[in-house]
Design an enzyme around this catalytic site. Structure first.
Site, PDB file in Angstrom:
ATOM      1  N   HIS A 485       0.833  -1.203   0.000  1.00  0.00           N
ATOM      2  CA  HIS A 485       0.000   0.000   0.000  1.00  0.00           C
ATOM      3  C   HIS A 485       0.870   1.256   0.000  1.00  0.00           C
ATOM      4  O   HIS A 485       0.706   2.152  -0.842  1.00  0.00           O
ATOM      5  CB  HIS A 485      -0.916  -0.015   1.223  1.00  0.00           C
ATOM      6  CG  HIS A 485      -1.770   1.205   1.373  1.00  0.00           C
ATOM      7  ND1 HIS A 485      -3.088   1.239   0.990  1.00  0.00           N
ATOM      8  CD2 HIS A 485      -1.493   2.445   1.866  1.00  0.00           C
ATOM      9  CE1 HIS A 485      -3.592   2.450   1.228  1.00  0.00           C
ATOM     10  NE2 HIS A 485      -2.635   3.192   1.769  1.00  0.00           N
ATOM     11  N   GLU A 486       1.795   1.326   0.954  1.00  0.00           N
ATOM     12  CA  GLU A 486       2.622   2.532   1.051  1.00  0.00           C
ATOM     13  C   GLU A 486       3.553   2.668  -0.145  1.00  0.00           C
ATOM     14  O   GLU A 486       3.863   3.783  -0.573  1.00  0.00           O
ATOM     15  CB  GLU A 486       3.415   2.528   2.356  1.00  0.00           C
ATOM     16  CG  GLU A 486       2.549   2.566   3.607  1.00  0.00           C
ATOM     17  CD  GLU A 486       1.572   3.738   3.645  1.00  0.00           C
ATOM     18  OE1 GLU A 486       1.861   4.775   3.008  1.00  0.00           O
ATOM     19  OE2 GLU A 486       0.524   3.616   4.293  1.00  0.00           O
ATOM     20  N   HIS A 489       1.790   4.479  -2.814  1.00  0.00           N
ATOM     21  CA  HIS A 489       1.921   5.928  -2.621  1.00  0.00           C
ATOM     22  C   HIS A 489       3.291   6.406  -3.098  1.00  0.00           C
ATOM     23  O   HIS A 489       3.417   7.465  -3.728  1.00  0.00           O
ATOM     24  CB  HIS A 489       1.773   6.276  -1.141  1.00  0.00           C
ATOM     25  CG  HIS A 489       0.370   6.332  -0.637  1.00  0.00           C
ATOM     26  ND1 HIS A 489      -0.617   7.060  -1.265  1.00  0.00           N
ATOM     27  CD2 HIS A 489      -0.203   5.780   0.471  1.00  0.00           C
ATOM     28  CE1 HIS A 489      -1.751   6.950  -0.575  1.00  0.00           C
ATOM     29  NE2 HIS A 489      -1.527   6.176   0.476  1.00  0.00           N
ATOM     30  N   HIS A 492       3.482   6.849  -6.683  1.00  0.00           N
ATOM     31  CA  HIS A 492       2.749   8.052  -7.079  1.00  0.00           C
ATOM     32  C   HIS A 492       3.666   9.274  -7.002  1.00  0.00           C
ATOM     33  O   HIS A 492       3.582  10.188  -7.839  1.00  0.00           O
ATOM     34  CB  HIS A 492       1.540   8.220  -6.152  1.00  0.00           C
ATOM     35  CG  HIS A 492       0.464   9.095  -6.693  1.00  0.00           C
ATOM     36  ND1 HIS A 492      -0.647   9.440  -5.952  1.00  0.00           N
ATOM     37  CD2 HIS A 492       0.297   9.721  -7.882  1.00  0.00           C
ATOM     38  CE1 HIS A 492      -1.432  10.219  -6.655  1.00  0.00           C
ATOM     39  NE2 HIS A 492      -0.885  10.405  -7.843  1.00  0.00           N
TER      40      HIS A 492
END
Length: 700
Positions: A485-486, A489, A492
């Protein structure tokens, strides 16, 4: 989000030489332009902030006083070029206060927060500056799409900050911003104090009953790091508390750990956050009213993909009903297990995880201790890198002889397939008392091209329990999902491909920002990824096919519980910020209890984040009236991954190229609805989300 003593300066970064301040240097000569952590001491930040604030104030004053006709370059681009020194100081400082703080940094944080808030207010409420921004004529200058987007975002930001207000309400908005900075900092520091101040000693075999070897080792390591005379301790690191609640057969100790975990921030005394919350809610409601909105929730969602609290609440209601129905079925199954075990009690919140694990073993013949040997931290990191390589052609090379703020920090240079540089990725994986809880992504430097070809420096921060020296750290499947998940990010931020800093990386709508992270989680659950990277930490053997099948079959296990604990938090957040109750003196615990009563919250499940420790919404405004964004983005991510399934290849090059162009690399170049439609060809449906969480049958 290994313990250095939190009451001393970070000894991994030695103080700089007397009379020198690294922030006085125009550029750092360190590899990749990393902050020279070993030369930065807490006493450098005060003078550095003062100098950088003064420089930025002068830059803004010059733009506002420019006697030339307003243009994009001399107004908007000039603002984008301004404040670079302040960005450098602030990004270094706030990354350290989250990841490796100490009392000296915390004192500076309490002082600088209000100053930065007043500085920001002075910019956004500057009438001359606002007049220049308003006069920029996009059509007359034939501005391109990116320039038009930047101009629009500046105008939106200024209006939402109060630029159109009369002088008196402008002054009040500035006062509110300053006070909110104080309150958010106090909330965070109180929470960290409660978390780092608690430990549950486990002495003797009776206290360790039921704990598998990996958890015993982690608890022993935590005891060593905490000091004292205990052989094992459980701290409030989620990577210790969660498995303890799962495996411990000592119901009394589970209750003590759970009570400490769920009552952070409400223990009375100096670290109690309830009065802070009351004031924050009141100030938010007042600010929204000054800006012409019915409530803070209406203000916050006016500039989001959802567009209104009604739209967000409608989604939460659509998820809540089937989730609660599913949780009721799960509760019945767990109570039956209690009875079968000879337990003469009604299942409570501190029992749920323990009996859910028993049920998972019964239904799927699987338990966490069987999975963890195949999920070493190193293996999961490599899985996340390999997925990025197969999707986007990225390469990761670990670099070692570079500055770092803690000995545990790891750093990789990231390049494209052709060798061209992408940026730098930092991984800070282990819990310590100097780090706030949770997991997050941040940036020491964001990508942009306005000031040159600036490459990003992105950090992921976790709170995994560190294994004893010489042993690999093993992750639960939930831990592995958090890492993916991180890292979503992080991608991104790393893949950002924009000109203007305002649009860079994760600077997108709050209910769109979780799409890249939650979408990335899907690849962890794919058999071909697990077959390659889920390998036994001792033998290197791949996860047996039978275990892999059982693991994947259990993906939707306990999803009623998981969805209820999340959705309840999102509903309370939204309900709180739709209300103006704080203005009359909010009793936050009573409000929370009433909100949960009205949605018929199951008594055996607690909100994932109770209000006194709900850092997402009270440490700052980022997720306030916005915690719904995780489920909103999950509608997007479930639908988005279906694009790869429909292509017949979870690494389909054409789909991945669109994903990089319109989502991971696009920053805030487009409205989120336009961005998603550009990738997918249409807006999403809720059906893939309900299927993903296993709620379709319950909803029928």
């Amino acid at each position: 989000m290994t313990v250095e003593t939190p009451h001393a300066p970070a000894r991994d970064a030695a103080p700089g030489a007397a009379g020198t301040n690294p922030f006085d240097e125009a550029q750092w000569s360190t590899p990749y332009g990393l902050p020279p952590f070993e030369r930065i001491a807490p006493e450098h930040f005060g003078p550095a902030f003062a100098k950088a604030l003064a420089a930025h104030q002068a830059e803004i004053a010059a733009i506002a006083a420019d006697d030339r006709a307003s243009s994009f370059d001399n107004t908007i681009a000039a603002m984008e070029r301004a404040g670079q020194d302040l960005d450098r100081v602030a990004s270094t400082f706030f990354n350290l206060t989250g990841s490796h703080t100490n009392p000296a940094l915390q004192a500076i944080e309490r002082d600088i927060g209000p100053k930065l808030a007043r500085h920001g207010s002075a910019i956004y409420l500057n009438a001359d500056l606002w007049a220049r921004i308003a006069r920029v004529d996009a059509d007359a200058e034939h501005l391109g799409e990116e320039e038009r987007r930047v101009l629009d975002r500046y105008r939106t930001r200024f209006r939402r900050a109060g630029a159109d207000l009369a002088p008196e309400p402008k002054e009040r908005v500035a006062e509110i911003a300053s006070r909110m900075a104080v309150l958010g900092t106090r909330f965070s520091q109180n929470l960290l104090a409660d978390e780092s101040g608690f430990s549950l000693p486990l002495d003797g075999e009776d206290d360790l009953a039921g704990l598998p070897e990996f958890l015993r080792e982690a608890a022993a390591e935590a005891a060593t790091e905490r000091g004292g005379g205990n052989s094992h301790v459980i701290t409030l690191s989620r990577s210790l508390v969660d498995p303890f609640l799962v495996f411990s057969t000592r119901r009394d100790l589970r209750e003590r750990a759970y009570e400490a975990w769920t009552h952070r921030g409400e223990g009375g005394g100096e670290t109690d956050n309830r009065a802070i919350i009351t004031e924050i809610v009141a100030l938010r409601a007042e600010r929204a009213r000054l800006l012409g909105f019915e409530s803070f929730a209406h203000f916050k969602l006016d500039d989001t993909m959802a567009g209104s609290p009604d739209a967000a609440m409608q989604l939460l209601r659509e998820v809540w009903a089937p989730a609660r129905q599913r949780a009721a079925k799960e509760r019945g199954q767990l109570q039956a297990l209690v009875q079968a075990d000879g337990g003469n009690f009604t299942i409570q919140a501190h029992d749920w995880r323990h009996y859910a694990e028993k049920l998972r073993r019964a239904e799927h013949d699987i338990d966490e201790s069987e999975i963890k040997p195949y999920l070493s931290l190193e293996g999961v990191i490599q899985a996340s890198f390999d997925t990025a390589s197969r999707l986007f052609g990225l390469r990761f090379e670990e670099v070692r002889d570079v500055p770092r703020y803690h000995a545990d920090l790891r750093i990789w240079a990231v390049t494209n397939a052709d060798g061209s540089p992408v940026g730098l990725f930092l991984g800070d994986y282990f819990a310590r008392a100097s780090k706030r809880s949770g997991a997050w992504m941040s940036a020491f430097r964001s990508q942009e091209r306005l000031s040159g070809d600036i490459k990003p420096i992105i950090v992921n921060v976790m709170n995994f329990a560190k294994a004893p020296k010489g042993e690999p750290t093993l992750l639960s499947f939930d831990d592995a999902r958090t890492l993916f998940h991180e890292f979503g990010h992080a991608l991104h931020g790393l893949l950002s491909d924009v000109t203007y800093p305002l649009l860079s990386g994760t600077s997108v709508s709050g209910d769109f920002v979780e799409l890249p992270s939650q979408l990335y989680e899907h690849w962890l659950e794919q058999p071909e990824v697990l077959r390659q990277h889920a390998r036994h930490y001792r033998t290197g053997a791949p996860m047996p096919e039978d275990l892999l099948s059982r693991l994947l079959a259990a993906r939707t296990f306990n999803q009623g519980f998981s969805t209820v604990e999340y959705t309840a938090s999102a509903i309370v957040d939204m309900t709180l910020h739709l209300s103006a109750a704080g203005e009359a003196g909010l009793d936050v615990l009573a409000f929370e209890a009433d909100a949960l009563r009205r949605i018929a919250m199951p008594a055996e499940i607690t909100m994932r984040h109770r209000s006194p420790h709900f850092a997402h919404i009270f440490s700052g405004d980022g997720y306030a009236a916005g915690y719904y964004s995780y489920i909103w983005s999950e509608v997007l991510d479930a639908d988005a991954f279906d694009a790869f399934r429909e292509a017949g290849d979870i690494f389909d090059p054409e789909t991945a190229a669109r994903l990089r162009r319109f989502v991971y690399g696009a920053g805030n170049l487009r409205d989120p609805r336009e961005a998603y439609t550009a990738f997918r060809g249409r807006l999403p449906s809720i059906d893939p989300l309900l299927k993903k969480r296993g709620l379709v049958q319950a909803a029928a």
